[in-house]
Design an enzyme around this catalytic site. Structure first.
Site, PDB file in Angstrom:
ATOM      1  N   ARG A 254       0.841  -1.278  -0.145  1.00  0.00           N
ATOM      2  CA  ARG A 254      -0.064  -0.135  -0.003  1.00  0.00           C
ATOM      3  C   ARG A 254       0.870   1.286  -0.048  1.00  0.00           C
ATOM      4  NH1 ARG A 254      -5.282   0.724   3.911  1.00  0.00           N
ATOM      5  NH2 ARG A 254      -6.028   0.093   2.123  1.00  0.00           N
ATOM      6  N   CYS A 263       9.524  -0.042  16.493  1.00  0.00           N
ATOM      7  CA  CYS A 263      10.243  -1.155  16.080  1.00  0.00           C
ATOM      8  C   CYS A 263      10.943  -1.317  14.759  1.00  0.00           C
ATOM      9  CB  CYS A 263       9.347  -2.374  16.204  1.00  0.00           C
ATOM     10  SG  CYS A 263       8.709  -2.717  17.828  1.00  0.00           S
TER      11      CYS A 263
END
EC number: 1.1.1.22
Length: 435
Positions: A254, A263
């Protein structure tokens, strides 16, 4: 089989893991040095938003299956398996991971262990860390062993990812360690979850490689968005066509503002830094460009906003989204807040709304203005920026928002809104990588 489990570190990973281990039928003790956080959890208050987590934690507290403490001595006496869930942030002034919290936790626990126990790493660490920590554990506590069981949680879906994982990776050097891990995860394994039993280094690399691949896929389609902007092509249609290729797939293809969070960005940097330490510095050099493409999307969104307004100075801008992704209140390295601050830096008056992350956003970016609803944020706005793809924003009726804005103009930073619907309501719709 019920296992007595200790979870060391009750941040995002630790709280989720502790509650889910109790859900799997084990007796669980959470440990942290932060007394205020431990007291909060004892009262049943979860200091973060994760769908389904608060209800699960309160239920197991009430049933006595889950408890919390600040005492490593209590943890050592109680537990058969001790999961390390502490943070591994990026080291100040370096791309490398800071392992000081992991090392402190291992030393504190090992000093208290007096009998057989299994210490299990879950946090993301540079390859080679587990072997070194195993020597520390065995030297301090001869009856103890170490294994590595990396986590693959997605914020917003962490409970399901723990209870119904798509795979389990066990890095271990003994049959006894593997048997204990199989007992801990007996229910998911019985339900068909694949198990990969391997050595320490491979278990550590699985998480690092998975993050690197995901970041590369996201940045690839965003690089294609740059090409689309230069040629008049439509990156959303391009991504759709690519996704039907079975070798590529639609997931995470996307285009938009890119990734953030606590993270993925720091993990790909630490992975590249570790490759340099191992003398394989050229092998992961492509991750530098992956990171750069990701950061360029933020700057491009600010430029697109300025183009839409004919300059941002003196403009009123509504920002929809503060968390780095939907179904989370995590604002660490949030592309949405980065853009909001950058737009304000260009002279705009910015008002931010997010369904869950306002409190964290206020602490992180106190210089921004905040509103209690999308409608309130958009009041009098010359431009609306859609920066986190919450379902609430996708369901907004542009015709209902039209009367409150100053100008009907929106920039969709996530390519998640329906451009035909917004244009039909008289809005100017712009998005990254689309004509």
């Amino acid at each position: 089989m019920t296992v007595r489990i200790v979870v060391i570190g009750v941040g995002y990973l630790g709280i989720t893991h502790a509650a889910c281990m109790a859900e799997l039928g084990h007796e669980v003790l959470g440990v942290d040095v932060d007394e205020a956080k431990i007291e909060q959890l004892r009262e049943g208050t979860v200091p973060l938003y994760e769908p389904g987590l608060s209800r699960m934690l309160r239920r197991h507290l009430a049933e006595g299956r889950l408890r919390f403490t600040t005492s490593y001595a209590d943890a050592a006496e109680f537990g058969d398996v001790h999961f390390l869930c502490v943070g591994t942030p990026q080291r100040d002034g370096s791309d490398s991971a800071d392992l000081s919290f992991v090392e402190a936790a291992v030393h504190a626990l090992a000093a208290e262990l007096t009998g057989p126990a299994l210490v299990v790493g879950k946090c993301t660490v540079p390859v080679g860390t587990a072997a070194r920590l195993a020597r520390t554990v065995r030297r301090s506590a001869p009856g103890a062993d170490l294994a590595w069981n990396p986590e693959f949680l997605r914020e917003g879906r962490a409970v399901d990812d723990t209870l119904k994982p798509d795979r389990l990776v066990f890095g271990a050097e003994s049959r006894a360690a593997l048997d204990l891990l199989h007992a801990v995860y007996s229910l998911p394994i019985a339900a068909g979850t694949p198990v990969i039993s391997t050595n320490f280094a491979t278990a550590e690399l699985v998480k690092a490689a998975a993050n690197a691949f995901l970041a590369t896929k996201v940045s690839f389609i965003n690089a294609m968005a740059e090409i689309c902007e230069a040629t008049g092509a439509d990156v959303v249609e391009l991504a759709r066509a690519l996704g039907y290729d079975g070798r590529i797939g639609h997931r995470y293809l996307r285009p938009g503002l890119g990734f953030g969070g606590g993270c993925l960005p720091k993990d790909i940097r630490a992975f590249r830094a570790r490759a340099q330490e191992l003398g394989a510095h050229r092998t992961l050099e492509f991750l530098r460009e992956v990171d750069a493409i990701n950061l360029r999307r933020r700057h491009r969104l600010v430029r697109l906003a300025a183009e839409q307004c004919g300059g941002l100075g003196g403009r009123r801008v509504a920002v929809l989204g503060a968390s780095f992704k939907p179904e989370s209140d995590d604002v660490r390295d949030s592309p949405a807040l980065y853009v909001a601050a950058a737009v304000q830096g260009e002279g705009a008056q910015v008002t931010v709304y997010d369904p869950k992350a306002i409190a964290n956003a206020r602490r992180h970016s106190p210089g921004l203005r905040y509103a209690g609803s999308a409608r309130a944020a958009a009041a009098g706005a010359d431009l609306v920026l859609h920066l986190t793809e919450w379902k609430e924003f996708q369901e907004i009726d542009p015709a209902e928002l039209s009367p409150v804005v100053g100008m009907r103009a929106i920039v969709d930073g996530r390519n998640a809104l329906d451009p035909l619907r917004w244009r039909a309501a008289g809005w100017t719709y712009r998005a990254l990588g689309r004509p």
